[in-house]
Design a protein around this motif. Structure first.
Motif, PDB file in Angstrom:
ATOM      1  N   CYS A 124       0.854  -1.208   0.000  1.00  0.00           N
ATOM      2  CA  CYS A 124       0.000   0.000   0.000  1.00  0.00           C
ATOM      3  C   CYS A 124       0.880   1.246   0.000  1.00  0.00           C
ATOM      4  N   THR A 125       1.701   1.383  -1.001  1.00  0.00           N
ATOM      5  CA  THR A 125       2.739   2.427  -0.978  1.00  0.00           C
ATOM      6  C   THR A 125       2.188   3.831  -1.196  1.00  0.00           C
ATOM      7  N   ASN A 193       1.630   0.863   5.722  1.00  0.00           N
ATOM      8  CA  ASN A 193       0.633   1.716   6.371  1.00  0.00           C
ATOM      9  C   ASN A 193      -0.669   1.449   5.620  1.00  0.00           C
ATOM     10  N   ALA A 217      -7.620   4.280   0.275  1.00  0.00           N
ATOM     11  CA  ALA A 217      -6.447   4.373   1.140  1.00  0.00           C
ATOM     12  C   ALA A 217      -6.813   4.470   2.613  1.00  0.00           C
TER      13      ALA A 217
HETATM   14  N1  GLN Z   1       2.065   4.332   2.333  1.00  0.00           N
HETATM   15  C1  GLN Z   1       1.367   5.564   2.102  1.00  0.00           C
HETATM   16  C2  GLN Z   1       1.477   6.457   3.317  1.00  0.00           C
HETATM   17  O1  GLN Z   1       1.911   6.023   4.345  1.00  0.00           O
HETATM   18  C3  GLN Z   1      -0.091   5.324   1.728  1.00  0.00           C
HETATM   19  C4  GLN Z   1      -0.876   4.615   2.789  1.00  0.00           C
HETATM   20  C5  GLN Z   1      -2.282   4.273   2.347  1.00  0.00           C
HETATM   21  O2  GLN Z   1      -2.657   4.529   1.196  1.00  0.00           O
HETATM   22  N2  GLN Z   1      -3.021   3.705   3.233  1.00  0.00           N
HETATM   23  O3  GLN Z   1       1.158   7.614   3.297  1.00  0.00           O
END
Ligand code: GLN
Length: 290
Positions: A124-125, A193, A217
């Motif tokens: 989930c970057t 995350n 997200a």
């Molecule tokens: N990894 C990204 C961040 O920490 C996106 C996390 C997400 O989309 N949940 O902001």
């Protein structure tokens, strides 16, 4: 007309629209539209603005940005950027705006993992903020990052092109969590995350988040834990023996995610708090003798 007047005009407009940070946001947008730094703004704010085309254009741009902010579009999407770990990330409405809370996760990994040869996987970057910070600041040279959203992957790739040092590269793969990866691939460090807000909570969030940040997200399903369940279930197959996991969590999710990691065979599970003192990151190690 002066910059001072424009600032007052924008501040008033934002206040009437219910923006809690009206003065600060108006000033930031004014500096952006006129391409000014604070010093030059302070020096020139009382001078009458000329009527050159460039100046009229800047005033127009400013007013358009103020109108966007009145619609509660986050400042970061209007400006197109957000700083994270001292790096300037490009953002748009396809990616979560990087949060200071998430710096806790990156800092913990940087503190605990000094071996730059370890293979890192970021699930989930989004904007790529975690993966890119680990590469730039930690020197991790084998980093893979995945996201289900092709638009997010594009943003992350742009950020990598701009921020990575010469010779560095991150592999970005589109797909739903581990589906993005080839089978048999294994890693030493898994970071994520993931979306972790329970669905019903989302409608009570600030309009900036609720109406403008990507639902994809944010939404962690009914209890907010669905991504942790999926990640914990697969972590044992994707991590090498002795590997480590680092997950950002919601302030009230530590116990539940700890139980999931224990069940998945992790040990030395610890919860780390963010700057305001809330539980924010959980880490664990996978045994070496598996
Ligand atoms: N990894 C990204 C961040 O920490 C996106 C996390 C997400 O989309 N949940 O902001």
């Amino acid at each position: 007309m002066t910059l001072h007047q424009l600032l007052n005009e924008g501040t008033g407009r934002l206040k009437r629209a219910g923006n809690p940070e009206a003065a600060g946001d108006a000033r930031r947008l004014l500096l952006e539209a006129f391409r000014l730094d604070t010093v030059h703004f302070l020096m020139n704010r009382m001078e009458p603005l000329g009527c050159e085309e460039g100046i009229q254009q800047a005033a127009d741009d400013y007013r358009k940005m103020i109108e966007k902010r009145c619609r509660r579009i986050p400042l970061q999407y209007i400006l197109g950027c957000q700083e994270f770990m001292g790096l300037n990330f490009q953002v748009d409405s396809h990616v979560l705006i990087p949060r200071q809370d998430t710096e806790t996760l990156v800092e913990l990994v940087l503190q605990e993992q000094k071996d730059q040869n370890k293979k890192v996987l970021d699930l989930c970057t989004g904007s790529g903020c975690i993966a890119i910070s680990l590469a730039v600041l930690g020197g991790c040279y084998d980093v893979t990052a995945t996201d289900i959203s092709p638009e997010a992957i594009k943003v992350a790739e742009k950020n990598a092109a701009k921020l990575l040092k010469e010779g560095q590269k991150i592999r970005f793969l589109q797909g739903d969590l581990l589906d993005a990866l080839k089978e048999q691939e294994t890693y030493d460090i898994l970071v994520s995350n993931p979306p972790y807000i329970p669905t019903q909570i989302i409608r009570g969030l600030e309009p900036e988040v609720r109406d403008h940040e990507p639902l994809l997200a944010l939404d962690g399903d009914q209890d907010g834990l669905s991504f942790y369940r999926r990640i914990a279930k697969d972590a044992g197959t994707i991590l090498n023996p002795g590997g480590a996991i680092y997950l950002e969590i919601g302030h009230d999710q530590a116990e539940a995610v700890k139980a999931l990691l224990e069940e998945a065979g992790f040990s030395d599970i610890r919860v780390v708090k963010d700057l305001p003192g809330k539980d924010r990151v959980i880490r664990g190690d996978l045994s070496r003798n598996r």
